[in-house]
Design a protein around this motif. Structure first.
Motif: not given
Length: 227
Positions: A117-121, A126-127, A136-141, A162-163
């Protein structure tokens, strides 16, 4: 269904794990030595590796390091040892999880499901915050000192890769493969170099002294520095 590679020299244990995982509808590939394990990894599109530390030809630790030069595939170590130092060495070599023998197949099964599950994200946060940067991965910011940084789509994908893998050294090839897997758009070596440079210019205080995107000479890049 996920393909799981089992590298374990104890034939009965290997076959027992393979049988149990097969009943859960996983596709299983078995290897009984480090050499067989590396060959099997290169020959199959493996989604997860169950790796014994004590193999007959060489340590599973060394095999793990070799695989980490090629891929970020999740690796779970099996070992008869369960001391803190053994766990530290395993994680430092690139392991994602660790189980000491003897173990419950039910527990192993749940560990594997969580790792996949972690490997699939699916379980990924999301932060992400590091030093003065917040993503903010979900907001792409992306923000630095609470000010938004404008990134291109490719720059954001690169920053995310990278992060999200901030405890690992990623080879250039691994990064290129992850960018390709993201949306199927081909990115070549030159494009990667250009985007690394542009991203550094946007997030680093001093591009000559990188504290976010660190170069590991002769290998690739890693995220973060305590300097």
């Amino acid at each position: 269904m996920a393909i799981i590679l089992i590298v374990e020299d104890d034939r009965l244990l290997n076959e027992g794990i393979a049988y149990a995982l097969g009943r859960e509808h996983y596709d299983v590939v078995s290897a009984f030595s480090s050499e067989e394990g590396l060959d099997a990894f290169r020959s199959h599109e493996v989604h997860l590796i169950i790796l014994d530390i004590n193999l007959p030809d060489r340590s599973g630790i060394e095999l793990c390091k070799d695989i980490r030069q090629l891929s970020t595939v999740p690796i779970l170590f099996l070992t008869a040892k369960d001391t803190e130092q053994d766990m530290v060495v395993g994680f430092e070599s690139g392991a994602d999880d660790y189980m000491a023998k003897p173990f419950s197949m039910a527990v192993l099964s749940q560990r594997l499901k969580a790792i996949l599950r972690r490997a699939r994200g699916e379980d990924a946060p999301q932060l992400f915050s590091y030093r003065d940067i917040t993503i903010h991965y979900d907001k792409m910011k992306v923000y630095k000192h609470h000010q938004e940084i404008k990134l291109t789509s490719t720059e954001f994908k690169l920053l995310t890769i990278l992060s999200r893998n901030h405890k690992m050294v990623l080879t250039r090839q691994m990064i290129l493969e992850k960018l390709w897997d993201w949306d199927g758009i081909f990115v070549d070596e030159n494009t990667l170099s250009v985007n690394i440079k542009r991203l550094r210019n946007k997030i680093e205080d001093d591009p000559k002294h990188n504290v976010y995107i660190k170069t590991v000479f002769g290998i690739g890049y890693t995220w973060g520095s305590e300097a």
